[in-house]
Design an enzyme around this catalytic site. Structure first.
Site, PDB file in Angstrom:
ATOM      1  N   ASP A 298      56.339  18.939  66.605  1.00 45.00           N
ATOM      2  CA  ASP A 298      55.151  19.211  65.992  1.00 45.00           C
ATOM      3  C   ASP A 298      54.218  18.244  66.354  1.00 45.00           C
ATOM      4  O   ASP A 298      53.242  17.800  65.362  1.00 45.00           O
ATOM      5  CB  ASP A 298      55.410  19.381  64.554  1.00 45.00           C
ATOM      6  CG  ASP A 298      54.174  19.723  63.758  1.00 45.00           C
ATOM      7  OD1 ASP A 298      53.195  20.567  64.364  1.00 45.00           O
ATOM      8  OD2 ASP A 298      54.168  19.744  62.393  1.00 45.00           O
ATOM      9  N   LEU A 299      54.065  17.796  67.474  1.00 45.13           N
ATOM     10  CA  LEU A 299      53.128  16.601  67.963  1.00 45.13           C
ATOM     11  C   LEU A 299      51.685  17.251  68.167  1.00 45.13           C
ATOM     12  O   LEU A 299      51.584  18.117  69.033  1.00 45.13           O
ATOM     13  CB  LEU A 299      53.474  15.946  69.240  1.00 45.13           C
ATOM     14  CG  LEU A 299      54.997  15.165  69.126  1.00 45.13           C
ATOM     15  CD1 LEU A 299      55.163  14.635  70.307  1.00 45.13           C
ATOM     16  CD2 LEU A 299      54.738  14.248  68.335  1.00 45.13           C
ATOM     17  N   GLU A 300      50.693  16.812  67.406  1.00 45.07           N
ATOM     18  CA  GLU A 300      49.376  17.556  67.362  1.00 45.07           C
ATOM     19  C   GLU A 300      48.247  16.514  67.910  1.00 45.07           C
ATOM     20  O   GLU A 300      47.253  16.795  67.886  1.00 45.07           O
ATOM     21  CB  GLU A 300      48.886  17.576  65.927  1.00 45.07           C
ATOM     22  CG  GLU A 300      49.639  18.644  65.270  1.00 45.07           C
ATOM     23  CD  GLU A 300      49.277  19.049  63.764  1.00 45.07           C
ATOM     24  OE1 GLU A 300      48.244  18.651  63.264  1.00 45.07           O
ATOM     25  OE2 GLU A 300      50.370  19.920  63.002  1.00 45.07           O
ATOM     26  N   ASN A 301      48.855  15.492  68.564  1.00 46.14           N
ATOM     27  CA  ASN A 301      47.970  14.510  69.469  1.00 46.14           C
ATOM     28  C   ASN A 301      48.113  14.496  70.968  1.00 46.14           C
ATOM     29  O   ASN A 301      47.930  13.703  71.467  1.00 46.14           O
ATOM     30  CB  ASN A 301      48.009  13.236  68.771  1.00 46.14           C
ATOM     31  CG  ASN A 301      47.665  13.213  67.253  1.00 46.14           C
ATOM     32  OD1 ASN A 301      46.566  13.484  67.033  1.00 46.14           O
ATOM     33  ND2 ASN A 301      48.559  12.612  66.539  1.00 46.14           N
TER      34      ASN A 301
ATOM     35  N   GLN B  52      51.101  27.407  65.257  1.00 44.37           N
ATOM     36  CA  GLN B  52      50.229  27.334  64.053  1.00 44.37           C
ATOM     37  C   GLN B  52      49.175  28.192  64.182  1.00 44.37           C
ATOM     38  O   GLN B  52      48.156  27.856  64.423  1.00 44.37           O
ATOM     39  CB  GLN B  52      49.842  25.990  63.570  1.00 44.37           C
ATOM     40  CG  GLN B  52      51.126  25.113  63.726  1.00 44.37           C
ATOM     41  CD  GLN B  52      50.711  23.596  63.284  1.00 44.37           C
ATOM     42  OE1 GLN B  52      49.895  23.378  62.301  1.00 44.37           O
ATOM     43  NE2 GLN B  52      51.581  22.671  63.999  1.00 44.37           N
TER      44      GLN B  52
END
Length: 558
Positions: free
Chosen positions: A382-385, A442
């Protein structure tokens, strides 16, 4: 006052404990509180001896602070002048201190802000030229919950007032038994060993993990395979002989990571994130997670100072005293109920970077270690960067090689990360398609996005969900690897919340071609995996409206 105490504690917390010499003794009396509070004095009547929890023996100290009292319990200990002593104790609870005064040199203390399970505090001090006694103490903090202490020790030259013996190598554990198996893990339990501070677990003669309690889950095993296990007990004096061996056979596999989802997942699955923190949503233990959730993603693991490596610390204080042992037991209970529990990496503030082969190896090794320690079934990305597809692929394949074919791998990319097969997340998903369980994109906090038909759709509609999911379904992922991620309530995300009815309509549209909006996919995908939500906690806050509606709908899909 708080700042001064904290500064002092932190200034000495890093001191190395001096090993006790062979002739040294524990100069504390009634160090394990086996004789109640004999020899100890507790402020404001705050202390009592209790039979549970204990670190060893049959008793421990429980001391409860008040608004104007820190529950200090102390003992005067006879020592020799010009001598060095090691002060240690096992403690449990928030803001628990251990210290000594009257040394004639520098008084020292150490502390822990949060010890949900037994934790050893240790420091050292040197007596002055005329010092014949010191005062050792434990205390909590004003208005905080009770703390526990056990096995206090002041090891060094015999001051003439002690009597508790130095530690000896513990006995080998007894009662080792297998308490549960899956296709990739075996759960073990054994009896407590007096004087032990930890235990080592061996599989077929090789050490595989070390734990502080009397249970462990060994993961990464091969289905339908017999293994032999032994356990040893450890303390400062050394490691015991190995216990009698016990054999256990893993259960048969039910399928691989990509389409089988770890062997026991249903064809259509519901994923929910569980919050290891309190942000205003309902605080849950893992045992409180609603039964509709088939995959529970524990949010989140933390980055360490080692590139690529992650760790996990249960937020016991934020979760109202939830202990590590309870957490582990709850994971096993979820397993027994046919659920999967994975550790999620990242989140909104996650900064884990996998950018080379070394960090990829560190990631795989650290995640596998967490799986062994807690019994996690796999990992959620769930890495958002940003994500490096080359090295994240390398990391996940390395993890798969360690954990075996039943490893569960889930992903939760943002909508923009799955707009094109050239994006790093999409590339990674395709690179590991053979071992990937599900991608739960998402579909929130994103604004308007392009659908697979090249048209722009606004979030919050059936069309937005179906037209964007269509990109993955046409881009190479198996339908069984595609899930719809939505917030469980308006509080769960900044934007993009839709009612459970909209989620169910989108699932119907994609899997059966019914309840569509203006966009209708060119074909149906009856194997669509299901749906995901952030979070089980926000779902509970909203009266379980999401899981009570979407859960049964997913499980009833064709």
């Amino acid at each position: 006052m708080w700042s001064a105490a904290t500064a002092l504690a932190l200034s000495v917390a890093g001191l190395a404990a001096t090993p006790a010499a062979a002739a040294d003794v524990n100069n504390a009396t009634n160090a394990g509180f086996e004789s109640g509070l004999a020899g100890w004095t507790c402020s404001a009547g705050s202390g009592t001896a209790v039979s549970s929890p204990v670190h060893s023996g049959s008793s421990a100290l429980k001391a409860t602070p008040a608004g104007q009292d820190d529950a200090q319990c102390s003992q005067t200990v006879a020592v020799k002048p010009n001598s060095t002593y090691t002060l240690s104790a096992w403690v449990q609870g928030a803001y628990t201190y251990l210290g000594v005064t009257g040394t004639g040199t520098t008084d020292v203390s150490t502390w822990t802000p949060d010890a949900s399970a037994w934790k050893q505090l240790s420091t050292s001090f040197t007596t002055g030229s005329s010092t014949t006694s010191v005062t050792v103490y434990t205390h909590g903090w004003y208005g905080q919950p009770a703390y526990y202490a056990d096995d206090v020790s002041v090891y060094g030259p015999d001051g003439g007032g002690g009597g508790d013996p130095a530690p000896t190598v513990p006995a080998a554990p007894s009662g080792l038994k297998a308490t549960g198996t899956t296709s990739s893990s075996v759960s073990l339990a054994w009896n407590t060993v007096s004087g032990a501070t930890g235990y080592n677990v061996y599989r077929d003669g090789s050490k595989v993990t070390a734990v502080s309690g009397t249970s462990a889950t060994v993961t990464g095993l091969t289905a339908s395979t017999s293994y032999s296990f032994q356990v040893t007990a450890t303390n400062a004096a050394g490691e015991s002989a190995k216990s009698a061996a016990v054999s256990a056979t893993t259960s048969p596999t039910g399928g691989g990571g990509g389409d089988g989802g770890g062997g026991t997942l249903p064809k259509h699955a519901v994923t929910g994130y569980w919050q290891n923190f309190n942000n205003g949503a309902t605080v849950q233990k893992l045992s409180d997670v609603q039964s509709a959730y088939d995959i529970i993603a524990v949010a989140f693991a933390d980055a360490t100072t080692t590139p690529g490596a992650v760790s996990f610390t249960l937020d016991s204080k934020g979760l109202n005293g939830y202990t590590v042992d309870q957490f582990k037991a709850d994971i096993q209970a979820k397993h027994a109920a046919g659920k999967k529990v994975v550790i999620s990496i990242g989140g909104q503030n996650g900064t884990v970077s996998i950018s080379d082969s070394t960090s990829a190896a560190n990631f795989a090794n650290s995640v596998y270690s967490l799986m062994q320690t807690y019994g996690f079934d796999g990992v959620d990305i769930d890495l958002e960067n940003g994500i490096n597809p080359t090295y994240m692929t390398q990391a996940l394949r390395s993890l798969s090689a360690k954990a075996g074919p039943n490893l569960v791998i889930t992903m939760a990319p943002q909508t923009i990360d799955m707009q094109s097969t050239s994006a790093g997340y999409f590339q990674t998903a395709l690179n590991i398609k053979d071992i990937l369980t599900v991608v739960n994109t998402q579909y929130y906090n994103s604004g308007s996005m392009l659908g697979c038909d090249g048209k722009v759709y606004s979030q919050g509609t059936v069309d937005f969900l179906t037209a964007l999911a269509c990109i993955q379904l046409q881009g190479g992922l198996s339908p069984s690897q595609v899930g719809l991620g939505l917030p469980a309530s308006t509080s769960g995300a900044g934007s993009g919340y839709v009612s459970p009815t909209v989620v169910n309509n989108a699932l119907d549209c994609l899997s059966k071609g019914t309840n569509c909006g203006t966009f209708k996919p060119s074909k149906t995908y009856p194997d669509l995996r299901g749906a995901m939500t952030w979070s089980t906690n926000w779902d509970a806050t909203a009266g379980n409206a999401w899981s009570n509606s979407v859960g049964p709908h997913v499980h009833a899909m064709p």
